[in-house]
Write a protein that holds these residues in place. Structure first.
Motif, short mmCIF file in Angstrom:
data_model
loop_
_atom_site.label_atom_id
_atom_site.label_comp_id
_atom_site.label_asym_id
_atom_site.label_seq_id
_atom_site.Cartn_x
_atom_site.Cartn_y
_atom_site.Cartn_z
N GLN A 113 0.67 -1.18 0.05
CA GLN A 113 -0.01 -0.03 -0.06
C GLN A 113 0.84 1.14 -0.17
O GLN A 113 1.85 1.53 0.64
CB GLN A 113 -0.78 0.01 1.36
CG GLN A 113 -2.14 -1.00 1.01
CD GLN A 113 -3.09 -0.65 1.62
OE1 GLN A 113 -3.48 0.46 2.33
NE2 GLN A 113 -4.39 -1.49 1.79
N GLY A 114 0.53 2.13 -0.96
CA GLY A 114 1.22 3.36 -1.19
C GLY A 114 2.50 3.39 -1.69
O GLY A 114 3.29 4.40 -1.87
N ALA A 115 3.16 2.07 -2.13
CA ALA A 115 4.33 2.08 -2.57
C ALA A 115 4.33 2.73 -4.05
O ALA A 115 3.25 2.39 -4.79
CB ALA A 115 4.69 0.41 -3.00
N PRO A 116 5.19 3.42 -4.53
CA PRO A 116 4.99 4.17 -5.79
C PRO A 116 5.46 3.21 -6.89
O PRO A 116 6.27 2.53 -6.72
CB PRO A 116 6.08 5.30 -5.50
CG PRO A 116 6.98 5.09 -4.53
CD PRO A 116 6.15 4.01 -3.48
N ALA A 213 -4.32 5.00 -12.02
CA ALA A 213 -3.51 5.44 -10.85
C ALA A 213 -2.55 4.60 -10.42
O ALA A 213 -2.74 3.62 -9.75
CB ALA A 213 -4.48 5.78 -9.77
N PRO A 214 -1.41 4.64 -10.72
CA PRO A 214 -0.35 3.51 -10.70
C PRO A 214 0.22 3.41 -9.26
O PRO A 214 1.07 4.01 -8.72
CB PRO A 214 0.74 4.02 -11.41
CG PRO A 214 0.50 5.12 -12.53
CD PRO A 214 -0.66 5.75 -11.67
N THR A 215 -0.70 2.67 -8.42
CA THR A 215 -0.42 2.70 -7.07
C THR A 215 -1.04 1.23 -6.53
O THR A 215 -2.11 0.82 -7.36
CB THR A 215 -0.87 3.63 -6.15
OG1 THR A 215 -0.54 3.49 -4.79
CG2 THR A 215 -2.16 4.22 -6.52
N GLN A 217 -4.12 0.24 -3.62
CA GLN A 217 -4.76 0.60 -2.61
C GLN A 217 -6.04 -0.44 -2.41
O GLN A 217 -6.60 -0.82 -3.32
CB GLN A 217 -5.29 1.82 -2.74
CG GLN A 217 -6.55 2.39 -1.90
CD GLN A 217 -6.43 2.24 -0.44
OE1 GLN A 217 -5.32 2.27 0.02
NE2 GLN A 217 -7.35 2.36 0.35
N GLY B 52 2.05 2.68 5.33
CA GLY B 52 2.91 2.75 4.07
C GLY B 52 1.91 3.63 3.24
O GLY B 52 2.18 4.13 1.94
N ASP B 53 1.03 4.68 3.62
CA ASP B 53 0.21 5.45 2.79
C ASP B 53 1.00 6.61 2.53
O ASP B 53 0.65 7.35 1.67
CB ASP B 53 -1.35 5.80 3.28
CG ASP B 53 -0.98 6.52 4.61
OD1 ASP B 53 0.00 6.90 5.08
OD2 ASP B 53 -2.07 7.11 5.11
N TYR B 54 2.09 6.82 2.97
CA TYR B 54 2.97 8.21 2.79
C TYR B 54 2.11 9.55 3.24
O TYR B 54 2.41 10.44 2.65
CB TYR B 54 3.65 8.20 1.63
CG TYR B 54 4.58 7.24 1.43
CD1 TYR B 54 5.92 7.44 1.97
CD2 TYR B 54 4.44 6.19 0.74
CE1 TYR B 54 7.05 6.49 1.86
CE2 TYR B 54 5.49 5.00 0.77
CZ TYR B 54 6.90 5.38 1.03
OH TYR B 54 7.56 4.52 1.02
N LYS B 211 -6.26 11.56 -8.30
CA LYS B 211 -5.67 11.75 -9.44
C LYS B 211 -6.43 12.71 -10.62
O LYS B 211 -6.08 13.43 -11.11
CB LYS B 211 -4.83 10.78 -9.94
CG LYS B 211 -3.88 10.94 -11.51
CD LYS B 211 -2.96 9.97 -11.62
CE LYS B 211 -2.07 10.23 -12.71
NZ LYS B 211 -1.32 9.23 -12.87
N GLU B 233 -1.31 11.10 -5.22
CA GLU B 233 -1.36 11.11 -6.75
C GLU B 233 -1.61 12.36 -7.10
O GLU B 233 -1.21 12.91 -8.28
CB GLU B 233 -2.67 10.10 -6.85
CG GLU B 233 -2.54 8.85 -6.84
CD GLU B 233 -1.50 8.33 -7.93
OE1 GLU B 233 -1.41 8.57 -8.96
OE2 GLU B 233 -0.61 7.48 -7.24
N PHE B 255 7.83 12.45 -4.46
CA PHE B 255 6.82 11.84 -5.37
C PHE B 255 6.49 13.02 -6.60
O PHE B 255 6.07 12.56 -7.73
CB PHE B 255 5.43 11.76 -4.85
CG PHE B 255 5.67 10.71 -3.76
CD1 PHE B 255 5.53 9.38 -4.11
CD2 PHE B 255 5.91 10.81 -2.50
CE1 PHE B 255 5.76 8.30 -3.31
CE2 PHE B 255 5.92 10.08 -1.49
CZ PHE B 255 5.99 8.57 -1.99
#
Lengths: 309, 368
Positions: A113-116, A213-215, A217, B52-54, B211, B233, B255
Motif C-alpha cells: 500500500q502506498g508503494a510508488p 492510478a499507478p499505485t 490501494q 505505507g500510505d505516505y 488523481k 497522486e 513523489f
C-alpha cells in the motif's frame, strides 16, 4: 466549454472507459455462454493486486499484465468449479467471489500500500494522427492498453456473431440441451468462457493499478466491477453496444470533477449513480418495446445437468 | 461425484488457510527493549490506514517510532486499517484487554467507540486525534495545520503565473474548509489576485479519484495544485503536467521532485513523547489539545529551491510571527466568499469559530 477543455474531457473519457470495457467484455462472454458471474469486482481487484505486485517485483509491466491475467483467470476458475462442475448457485458463488477477491487482494497487497509505481506505461503518440487538432489528443495519444481494449471488444463481437465458435458459445448460453445434443461439450465451453472472462476482468483491474492510478490501494476498483455488470445488461449482451456504453459511463466518471471546476454543481453522488439508473431505464424501455425479456441468453444463470429434463 | 467432493474439500481447505493466515497477521507487536526497563509501558495504536500510505497514518507511525527511540521502555501494539464505526470498538477493547496503559486512536470517526471503551476502562488513558469529545480518561489532540497551510499558500501564490491555484479537497467539513481558507489567505498575502479553485472528491484515500480530480483542475488552467487527501497522486498528476504542487501530511517532495514546492506536515513525535512521559510521571490529565506551529506539532517541509529566496524569507518571517503568537492566520479583515465580513480589522477568530468554519473566504472558487 472551449475546445481544449472538451478534448481533455473526451481524452479522460477514453481512459476512464477502458477498465470498465475490459471487465464488461469479459463478463459479456461468460454470460453469453450462460454463466452469470457477479464476482467481477473481486476478479478485478485480484488482477489489480497481482499486476501491481508482479510489476513492482519484476520491473516489467508486461509481466505484470500476465500476472493480472492469471489472477483473474484463477478467480474465475473457482466460479467455474462451483457453478459448472458442482452446479452450485451462480449468484451466490459470484457474490462470494467478490467478497473473497476483495479480502484476498487486500491481504496480498497489504505491504504494497502506498508503494510508488516506478514502471509506467508510456503513452503512444501516433505519428501524423496524433497531431490532428482536437481529435489527436482525444484519440491518438493514449497508452497501448486503451487500443488493446477496443480491439478486444471488437474481436469479441466478431467472435460471437461471425464465427462458428461464437455460434457454439451462444447456443450453449441459449439452449444447452440442444447444444449438447449436437455434440458440444457444454461444460467445457462454459468453463473456457468463464475463465477468459475472468482474465479480462483481471486486465481491467490491472489497468487501474498500473496505468490509471499507478499505485495499490485496498478496494481501489471502487465499484467499477459492478458498473461492468450493469454495462453488460445496458448493452443487451452485445459487445458493440458495450463499447459505446463503456465510454458513456467512463465519460460520466470523467465529467464528475470537471463539472466542479466549471462551477456547475451537480452532486457527485448523483453522477455516481447514473450508470445504474441508465441500466434500469434501458431494461425497462426494452422490455416494454419487445414485450418480452431483454435479450438475455435463455439459459443465463441456470446450471446445466444433462440428466435433468 | 467422488472427485467433485474431493475438489470441493480442497477448495474449502484453501479458503480456510487464507483466512487463518489473514487473521493471524492482524496485530503485530513491536517491542524495542522489553522488560528490563522498570518503566516499561504498553502503548496501543489504532490506525485508520496503513503506515505505507505516505500520508496521515505514515505521519503518526513516524511519531510512534520517534517515541520508541526517545523512551526505551515503550512497547507498541498496532492495529492497522481499522474502519470507523462499530468495528472500532472491538479494536479498542482488544488493546485495553492486552494491558495497554494508554491507547491512541488516529481518526475522527473513532469518537463514539473510544468514549464507550474509555467508560469501561477508567484506569486506561485514551487519546483521540482530531476528536471532539473528552472524558476523565479521554483526551483529544490535534494541531493547527492551518498555520502551515497558510505558509504553503504563500509559496503557491508566489509561484503561480496565472493566479489560478487548484485545491483537491477531501470532505466539506470544518477541518478541510479551514485549510482551504488558510491556504487562500496565504496566497493572497503575497499575490492579491490569486484565486483558489476547489474540487471535492469526498474521499480520504482513493488514488484514482484524487488523481483524476487534480487532472481536472490542471485542465481548467490551475498551475499549482494543493491537496488534503492522504495519497500522493495529486502530486504525481501535477508533476506529469509539468506544473507545481503542494503536498500534505509528510514531505511529498520525492513523489514530484520537479513540481513539489513544499508540504504542510505533521510532526507527532514530540507530542507523543510528552504524553507518554506524563503518563510515566503520573501527571497526565485529560485535555483538548490543539497545538500550533510554535509547539512543532505542525510544520512546513523544506521549500523547493525553485522558490525565490525573497519569498522564502517572507515565509520564514510569517512563521516566526506565528511561533511568537503575535499574529494568527485568521486575523481580520476577513471577507467571506459572499461578501460578508467575518472578522473586522484586527479581530481574530476564536478557536470555536475556527472549529466550526463552514464558509469560504473571498477568492475561493467552489461551493460547500
Amino acid at each position: 466549454m472551449d475546445n481544449t477543455a472538451l478534448s481533455a474531457l473526451l481524452a479522460a473519457t477514453m481512459i476512464a472507459g477502458t477498465p470498465i470495457l475490459f471487465a464488461a467484455a469479459g463478463e459479456l462472454l461468460a454470460e453469453r455462454s450462460g454463466i452469470l458471474n457477479l464476482g467481477v469486482e473481486g476478479m478485478m481487484l485480484v488482477g489489480a493486486a497481482f499486476g501491481f505486485i508482479c510489476t513492482l517485483s519484476t520491473g516489467n509491466h508486461w509481466l505484470g499484465l500476465l500476472a493480472a491475467l492469471a489472477g483473474g483467470g484463477f478467480m474465475a476458475s473457482i466460479h467455474g468449479l462451483i457453478t459448472i462442475t458442482l452446479r452450485g448457485n451462480q449468484v451466490v458463488s459470484g457474490l462470494a467471489l467478490t467478497i473473497f477477491g476483495s479480502g484476498l487482494s487486500g491481504f496480498l497487497g497489504k505491504s504494497y500500500q502506498g508503494a510508488p509505481m516506478l514502471f509506467k506505461f508510456e503513452s503512444l503518440h501516433v505519428p501524423v494522427l496524433g497531431n490532428i487538432p482536437f481529435l489527436g489528443p482525444v484519440l491518438f495519444r493514449h497508452d497501448p492498453m486503451v487500443y488493446l481494449c477496443i480491439l478486444m471488444a471488437a474481436a469479441m463481437w466478431y467472435l460471437l456473431y461471425k464465427t462458428r465458435w461464437g455460434l457454439t458459445i451462444r447456443s450453449v448460453g441459449e439452449n444447452p440441451q440442444a447444444a449438447d445434443a449436437v455434440g458440444i461439450n457444454v461444460g467445457r465451453v462454459r468453463f473456457l468462457c468463464t475463465i477468459v472472462g475472468g482474465m479480462m476482468a483481471g486486465l481491467g483491474g490491472a489497468y487501474i493499478s498500473l496505468v490509471y492510478a499507478p499505485t495499490w490501494q485496498e478496494n481501489m476498483t471502487a465499484g467499477r466491477g459492478w458498473i461492468a455488470v450493469a454495462l453488460v445488461i445496458f448493452a443487451l449482451w452485445n459487445p458493440s453496444r458495450a463499447i459505446i456504453g463503456a465510454y458513456l459511463f467512463g465519460g460520466i466518471e470523467a465529467l464528475t470533477f470537471r463539472l466542479q471546476t466549471m462551477g456547475i454543481h451537480i452532486s457527485s453522488f448523483f453522477l455516481a449513480m447514473f450508470p445504474y439508473i441508465a441500466t434500469i431505464v434501458v431494461l425497462v424501455l426494452v422490455t416494454i418495446r419487445r414485450r418480452q425479456d431483454a435479450g438475455a441468453p435463455e439459459a443465463l444463470g441456470l446450471a446445466y445437468d444433462r440428466e435433468e429434463r | 461425484m467422488k472427485l467433485k467432493k474431493f475438489t470441493a474439500l480442497i477448495l474449502l481447505a484453501m479458503l480456510l488457510s487464507v483466512f487463518v493466515v489473514g487473521c493471524g497477521n492482524d496485530a503485530k507487536t513491536e517491542s524495542e527493549q522489553p522488560a528490563e526497563q522498570s518503566e516499561a509501558i504498553k502503548v496501543g495504536w489504532v490506525y485508520i490506514g496503513v503506515p505505507g500510505d505516505y500520508g496521515w497514518t505514515y505521519a503518526h507511525d513516524q511519531g510512534r517510532k520517534y517515541l520508541e527511540a526517545e523512551i526505551p521502555g515503550v512497547e507498541s501494539i498496532i492495529l492497522e486499517n481499522v474502519p470507523e464505526g462499530a468495528d472500532a470498538e472491538r479494536s479498542f477493547e482488544q488493546l485495553a484487554q492486552e494491558g495497554c496503559s494508554i491507547i491512541f486512536g488516529t481518526s475522527f470517526g473513532y469518537g463514539d467507540a473510544m468514549l464507550a471503551v474509555a467508560e469501561k476502562y477508567p484506569d486506561i488513558k485514551f487519546m483521540h486525534a482530531t476528536g471532539l469529545q473528552t472524558a476523565d480518561n479521554l483526551s483529544t489532540y490535534f494541531g493547527r495545520i492551518y498555520q502551515a497551510r497558510y505558509l504553503s499558500g504563500m509559496v503557491a501564490g508566489a509561484m503561480t503565473t496565472n493566479n489560478q491555484l487548484g485545491y483537491v479537497a477531501a470532505f466539506p467539513i470544518p477541518e478541510v474548509v479551514r485549510g482551504i481558507n488558510a491556504f487562500t489567505l496565504g496566497a493572497q498575502s503575497v499575490n492579491p489576485d490569486a484565486k483558489v479553485k476547489v474540487v471535492w472528491t469526498n474521499t480520504w484515500f482513493d488514488p484514482a479519484k484524487e488523481k483524476e480530480a487534480a487532472k481536472s483542475l490542471l485542465e481548467a488552467g490551475c498551475d499549482v495544485i494543493a491537496q488534503h487527501q492522504d495519497t500522493t497522486e495529486p502530486q504525481v498528476a501535477a508533476e506529469e503536467a509539468g506544473k507545481y504542487c503542494v503536498g500534505y501530511n509528510t514531505d511529498m517532495h520525492d513523489f514530484a521532485p520537479e513540481g513539489n514546492l513544499t508540504s504542510p506536515i505533521w510532526n507527532w513525535g514530540p507530542y507523543y513523547v510528552n504524553t507518554i512521559q506524563a503518563v510515566i510521571d503520573g501527571t497526565w490529565a485529560s485535555e483538548a489539545y490543539w497545538g500550533g506551529i510554535d509547539e512543532e506539532i505542525v510544520d512546513l517541509a523544506p521549500i523547493s529551491d525553485k522558490v525565490p529566496a525573497a519569498i522564502v524569507e517572507q515565509v520564514e518571517a510569517k512563521k516566526e510571527a506565528l511561533k511568537s503568537k503575535q499574529w494568527d492566520v485568521f486575523t481580520g479583515p476577513i471577507i467571506a466568499q459572499d461578501g460578508t465580513e467575518k472578522a473586522a480589522e484586527g479581530q481574530v477568530l476564536t478557536d470555536t469559530e475556527m472549529l466550526s468554519m463552514d464558509w469560504f473566504v473571498a477568492g475561493v472558487e467552489g461551493s460547500l
